[in-house]
Design a protein around this motif. Structure first.
Motif: not given
Length: 309
Positions: A257-275
């Motif tokens: 769960y920690l591994v999957l959550t960490s990956v999603l957190t990185v993706v979320q951060s990239r999307l936030e910067h993009r938008f």
């Protein structure tokens, strides 16, 4: 012929000797936190009651990995269906039609007012009150149509749609109404205005909470263990109950769960910067650590450039 007086030499002021502020309190608090974390880690690592060899053995077990895939499938499919239905509900909520507003409001009241765990169990036991689903002669057995995975998907997606509707509605309301008026003046219909003008601008408000919803959904999928949907938590529980290693298998599930959550957190951060590009918040965001490190290691970099960075 007049003699010109020589200008006196310009006296440069002495450089300021800046003395950095001592942050003793921060260092002390950091040392205390580090000591507490180290003590907690050591208490787990050196605890003889924890069978770490079992954790290592089942960390990459085939059934555990299969359960992780089911968890990812539930997360992705539930979020896709929830976002699509949430957009529809948000548009209905903002409609001038009172019937559409009433239907959308009733949906939000129902699904936000009942716990998602109760909804999961209700969908799984739907066959108790509706043995068959269909119209007239065209029907099928409810238990065959709604398996454990389908019941979990329906409950998670329909529940998520209620929350996504409010997130999308907030994003739509954040767009200036003049954008809609300008689109209508250009001859765009209401549907095209919403699809091409309003929703793209609302994404910078919608994306951050949607990323949080995805992470929350990933962890919420563990609730489907009550109906045996063969997700990550279900598989970990099964192995733990059979081998009497409940705590060890919970550690295995927590790791993934920690591994999957960490990956999603990185993706979320990239999307936030993009938008966020083109906004005041996005313009304040500097380059990432990798870009800064590359710039500092580049040959020929001047001192002034490095200071500015």
């Amino acid at each position: 012929m007049t003699a010109t007086a020589e200008s006196p030499e310009r006296v440069r002021p002495a450089p300021i000797k800046a003395i950095p502020v001592r942050r003793t309190g921060q260092w002390i608090s950091a040392a205390i936190v580090a000591a507490l974390v180290a003590a907690l880690v050591w208490s787990f690592a050196s605890n003889p009651a924890i069978q770490w060899e079992v954790v290592r053995e089942f960390l990459f077990n085939e059934n555990i990995l299969r359960g992780g895939i089911v968890t990812i499938q539930l997360t992705v499919m539930s979020m896709v269906l929830g976002v699509l239905l949430g957009v529809v509900l948000a548009v209905m909520r903002l409609s001038h039609n009172p019937v559409l507003r009433m239907v959308s409001g009733g949906y939000l009241w129902l699904f936000r007012g009942t716990p998602v765990l109760v909804q999961i169990v209700l969908w799984f036991n739907l066959g108790l009150i509706f043995p068959r689903l269909g119209f007239g002669p065209v029907s099928a057995d409810t238990n065959e149509l709604i398996s454990a995975f389908t019941a979990a998907l329906l409950a998670l997606a329909l529940n998520e749609a209620a929350y996504m509707a409010e997130i999308v509605r907030g994003g739509i309301l954040s767009v200036d109404h003049g954008q809609t008026e300008a689109a209508h003046a250009l001859g765009l219909t209401g549907a095209k205005t919403m699809r091409r003008i309003v929703l793209p601008q609302a994404m910078r408000v919608i994306v951050p909470p949607t990323g949080n919803e995805v992470i929350t959904m990933l962890k919420t999928t563990s609730l489907v263990a009550v109906i045996g949907a063969q997700d990550l938590f279900t598989e970990a529980q099964l192995f733990g109950s059979k081998n009497f290693t409940t705590f060890e298998m919970l550690l295995v599930a927590s790791f993934w769960y920690l591994v999957l959550t960490s990956v999603l957190t990185v993706v979320q951060s990239r999307l936030e910067h993009r938008f966020a590009r083109g906004t005041s918040q996005g313009s304040k965001a500097g380059p990432g650590w990798a870009a800064r490190l590359s710039a500092n290691l580049r040959p020929g970099r001047s001192t002034t450039e490095g200071a500015n960075r």
